[in-house]
Each structure stands twice: as C-alpha cells, then as structure tokens.
Design an enzyme around this catalytic site. Structure first.
Site, PDB file in Angstrom:
ATOM      1  N   THR A  46     -68.887  32.911  57.440  1.00 23.18           N
ATOM      2  CA  THR A  46     -70.070  32.823  56.581  1.00 23.18           C
ATOM      3  C   THR A  46     -70.798  31.502  56.755  1.00 23.18           C
ATOM      4  O   THR A  46     -72.030  31.448  56.786  1.00 23.18           O
ATOM      5  CB  THR A  46     -69.660  32.987  55.105  1.00 23.18           C
ATOM      6  OG1 THR A  46     -68.878  34.159  54.952  1.00 23.18           O
ATOM      7  CG2 THR A  46     -70.878  33.088  54.208  1.00 23.18           C
ATOM      8  N   THR A  47     -70.048  30.404  56.892  1.00 26.53           N
ATOM      9  CA  THR A  47     -70.649  29.079  57.035  1.00 26.53           C
ATOM     10  C   THR A  47     -71.475  28.956  58.305  1.00 26.53           C
ATOM     11  O   THR A  47     -72.360  28.107  58.396  1.00 26.53           O
ATOM     12  CB  THR A  47     -69.540  28.003  56.996  1.00 26.53           C
ATOM     13  OG1 THR A  47     -68.791  28.166  55.800  1.00 26.53           O
ATOM     14  CG2 THR A  47     -70.109  26.601  57.023  1.00 26.53           C
ATOM     15  N   TYR A 109     -71.115  43.654  48.163  1.00 29.03           N
ATOM     16  CA  TYR A 109     -72.242  44.359  47.556  1.00 29.03           C
ATOM     17  C   TYR A 109     -71.873  45.745  47.029  1.00 29.03           C
ATOM     18  O   TYR A 109     -72.207  46.110  45.914  1.00 29.03           O
ATOM     19  CB  TYR A 109     -73.441  44.471  48.526  1.00 29.03           C
ATOM     20  CG  TYR A 109     -74.680  45.023  47.857  1.00 29.03           C
ATOM     21  CD1 TYR A 109     -75.464  44.215  47.046  1.00 29.03           C
ATOM     22  CD2 TYR A 109     -75.040  46.350  48.006  1.00 29.03           C
ATOM     23  CE1 TYR A 109     -76.582  44.712  46.408  1.00 29.03           C
ATOM     24  CE2 TYR A 109     -76.149  46.872  47.365  1.00 29.03           C
ATOM     25  CZ  TYR A 109     -76.925  46.043  46.570  1.00 29.03           C
ATOM     26  OH  TYR A 109     -78.022  46.550  45.925  1.00 29.03           O
ATOM     27  N   TYR A 135     -59.994  38.332  53.900  1.00 25.20           N
ATOM     28  CA  TYR A 135     -60.798  37.273  53.295  1.00 25.20           C
ATOM     29  C   TYR A 135     -61.294  37.743  51.938  1.00 25.20           C
ATOM     30  O   TYR A 135     -62.092  38.669  51.853  1.00 25.20           O
ATOM     31  CB  TYR A 135     -61.967  36.931  54.224  1.00 25.20           C
ATOM     32  CG  TYR A 135     -62.874  35.800  53.774  1.00 25.20           C
ATOM     33  CD1 TYR A 135     -62.523  34.928  52.754  1.00 25.20           C
ATOM     34  CD2 TYR A 135     -64.092  35.605  54.405  1.00 25.20           C
ATOM     35  CE1 TYR A 135     -63.356  33.898  52.361  1.00 25.20           C
ATOM     36  CE2 TYR A 135     -64.945  34.576  54.023  1.00 25.20           C
ATOM     37  CZ  TYR A 135     -64.578  33.727  53.007  1.00 25.20           C
ATOM     38  OH  TYR A 135     -65.417  32.707  52.617  1.00 25.20           O
ATOM     39  N   ARG A 140     -68.958  35.601  46.538  1.00 30.16           N
ATOM     40  CA  ARG A 140     -69.976  36.050  47.487  1.00 30.16           C
ATOM     41  C   ARG A 140     -70.035  37.572  47.608  1.00 30.16           C
ATOM     42  O   ARG A 140     -71.089  38.147  47.830  1.00 30.16           O
ATOM     43  CB  ARG A 140     -69.714  35.447  48.875  1.00 30.16           C
ATOM     44  CG  ARG A 140     -70.075  33.978  49.002  1.00 30.16           C
ATOM     45  CD  ARG A 140     -69.921  33.517  50.444  1.00 30.16           C
ATOM     46  NE  ARG A 140     -70.312  32.126  50.623  1.00 30.16           N
ATOM     47  CZ  ARG A 140     -71.547  31.720  50.922  1.00 30.16           C
ATOM     48  NH1 ARG A 140     -72.514  32.602  51.063  1.00 30.16           N
ATOM     49  NH2 ARG A 140     -71.805  30.436  51.074  1.00 30.16           N
ATOM     50  N   LYS A 164     -57.315  34.649  53.687  1.00 30.50           N
ATOM     51  CA  LYS A 164     -58.074  33.491  53.232  1.00 30.50           C
ATOM     52  C   LYS A 164     -58.443  33.785  51.784  1.00 30.50           C
ATOM     53  O   LYS A 164     -59.283  34.629  51.495  1.00 30.50           O
ATOM     54  CB  LYS A 164     -59.325  33.276  54.087  1.00 30.50           C
ATOM     55  CG  LYS A 164     -60.170  32.094  53.637  1.00 30.50           C
ATOM     56  CD  LYS A 164     -61.442  31.972  54.470  1.00 30.50           C
ATOM     57  CE  LYS A 164     -62.304  30.817  53.953  1.00 30.50           C
ATOM     58  NZ  LYS A 164     -63.596  30.701  54.694  1.00 30.50           N
ATOM     59  N   ILE A 206     -58.832  27.260  55.457  1.00 31.21           N
ATOM     60  CA  ILE A 206     -60.004  27.422  56.309  1.00 31.21           C
ATOM     61  C   ILE A 206     -61.131  26.765  55.528  1.00 31.21           C
ATOM     62  O   ILE A 206     -61.576  27.272  54.505  1.00 31.21           O
ATOM     63  CB  ILE A 206     -60.303  28.891  56.632  1.00 31.21           C
ATOM     64  CG1 ILE A 206     -59.175  29.473  57.491  1.00 31.21           C
ATOM     65  CG2 ILE A 206     -61.646  29.016  57.360  1.00 31.21           C
ATOM     66  CD1 ILE A 206     -59.312  30.958  57.763  1.00 31.21           C
TER      67      ILE A 206
END
Length: 291
Positions: A46-47, A109, A135, A140, A164, A206
């Site tokens: 994502t980063t 979502y 993850y 998010r 994660k 992470i």
C-alpha cells in the site's frame, strides 16, 4: 521462512516533479535499506501507492528493486484485492521470479463475513506459487479479520505462513501469537506497537517508519527479538514522536517528507494524496535533528 523475521519495509515509490517514477531515487532507497540493516523489502504494498501505478510501472518497480537487491535481501510481493477471481488470475499469471513470498491484503470495501474472508484466502492459497502472508488492516479495508479466522487459515493451509497484523490491537496480536502454530509468523503492521508485539512472541515488522530510519528501527527490533528489553525500549521512546509525525497527514506523504529531508528522494505523491505540509516537514526536520 526464518529469512522473513526481523525488519521488513513496505517500500514507497518515489516520483519526479513530472509525476513519473524516479528510477534513480528508487535505486538509492533500496541501497539505503540494504546498507542500514533492513532484513527484507515488501514490493508494491500500500505504501508504494500501487493503486495509482499502471501495469507497466508496476513491472518497472519490480524490475528495479530485484536488480538493485540482487539477492542480498528477501523480497515480498504485494498481490491482493477485493475481487477474488482477479487476485487468483494475477497469482497465476504474474512473474514472481526472484520473490520469496506474497503479501495479500484482506478484501477491502466489500466488507465480507469471516467465512467470506476464509474462502477468499482458500482460493488465494490454491493459486499462489509462493508462500502467503495475510494482511489485516481494518483501518484501510473496512473489515476485520478476526483471530479465529487467522488461526483457521494457519492450520488449514501449509503455504499460509504468516500475517501482517495491523489492527493496532495488542490483545488481538497476542491471541494470534498464542493460538497459531509456533512457526507461523505474526508480523506487526503497526510501527508504534512493533516492539510490544515482538516481545510477546511476534516475528518482527513490515514497517513504514523503518525505511526512513532503517538503522535505528532494525536495531530496536533485533534487540526485541533478543529480549533485551531496556535497550530496545530506549530506542522505541526515541522513535515514538517520529512515528506519530509520519502518519499525521497520511501515508506515504510523511515518510516521503523524511526522504526529502534526508536527500534520498523528492516528496511527490500522486493524487488523490497530497504532499506533506510545510508545518509537518518542519516538525520532521526537528525530529531528525534531535534523533
């Protein structure tokens, strides 16, 4: 997968003022991680602002990082989404040569049930040519992967090797550490509680923060893994204000401001994200100088 213990970084993608990938800066960032004690790199997480990268750019980022690491560090590739069949197709068709594992985010979502999350990762497990790190990042995704679901996946699929865990909930992290197999990697996805998770039996992190401060952050994690509690917490307390600052105006705007201050890369992000404000850059500059 002991090579995925310690400090991993979710590497950001540097851009030029023309909104193109800054290849020179990306190489510089990778070298900075290698030379300052990072244990592995997550590519296209994502980063990395991968939601704004086209297919060509994603392949370019993968190629540059693979070439620059040249086998010196393990690499984890981000492949995930909220369309199960599309994720499965990507796993079957993408070139994953040179990568050690897949980081796959829980579907966002759609807000699936726990059974829906389980069945999604069952299909991902069957399709993946590499070991999988789950993850969980409810802030998010809008949905929460509960410990019972994680434990079920860890026990049912040999190639699901870790998670994660980025809920920010230490109780949940401890439940997962306690109830999953001993070789299952419980990796912090929250920079602020990385050390407590490691001391509770977690495998590392992470991190976003670590790519800007790799020497300090990786030392803290290594001390935590060695159970050198006082020394590890001394570093934790030095880094805490910086962790707050880099997320103050969203990720990766904060860490990219750190890059600019350290002359590693410019701080450009792609819309709908915005660059860090002058006020935040000033506060980060003070933090860096004090550190």
């Amino acid at each position: 997968m002991t090579n995925l213990k310690g400090t991993g970084v979710a590497l950001a993608t540097p851009f030029t003022s023309e909104n193109e990938i800054d290849e020179i800066a990306l190489k510089r960032l990778v070298s900075y991680q290698i030379n300052n004690g990072i244990d592995y790199i997550v590519v296209l997480g994502t980063t990395a602002e991968n939601a704004t990268l086209n297919a060509y750019e994603k392949e370019l980022v993968k190629s540059i990082i693979k070439k620059e690491t040249n086998g010196k560090l393990p690499l984890v590739l981000g492949i995930g989404g909220n369309n199960t069949s599309q994720v499965v197709e990507e796993l079957k068709t993408q070139n994953v040569e040179g990568f050690d594992a897949i980081l796959s985010v829980s579907p966002y979502y759609n807000k699936p049930t726990q059974e829906g999350i389980y069945q999604h990762f069952a299909e991902v497990s069957k399709a993946s040519p590499l070991p999988i790190i789950l993850y969980n990042v409810p802030g998010r995704t809008g949905s929460h992967m509960l410990p019972l679901t994680v434990v079920r996946l860890a026990n049912d699929f040999d190639n699901i090797i870790g998670i994660k865990e980025a809920s920010g909930d230490m109780v949940q992290a401890m439940q997962i550490i306690r109830d999953t197999p001993s070789n299952f990697l419980v990796i912090s996805g929250d920079d602020m509680i990385t050390l407590p998770m490691v001391l509770s039996g977690g495998a590392g992190v992470i991190s976003v923060m670590a790519q800007g401060f790799p020497e300090e952050f990786s030392r803290m994690v290594n001390l935590g893994l060695q159970k050198k509690v006082d020394e590890a917490y001394a570093i934790q307390y030095q880094l805490m204000d910086g962790v707050d600052l880099i997320f103050k105006e969203g990720n990766p705007a904060g860490i990219k401001a750190v890059f600019e201050l350290k002359k590693l890369a410019e701080s450009h992000v792609r819309l709908p994200l915005m660059k860090a404000s002058p006020e935040l850059k000033s506060a980060l500059s003070v933090f860096i100088n004090q550190l």
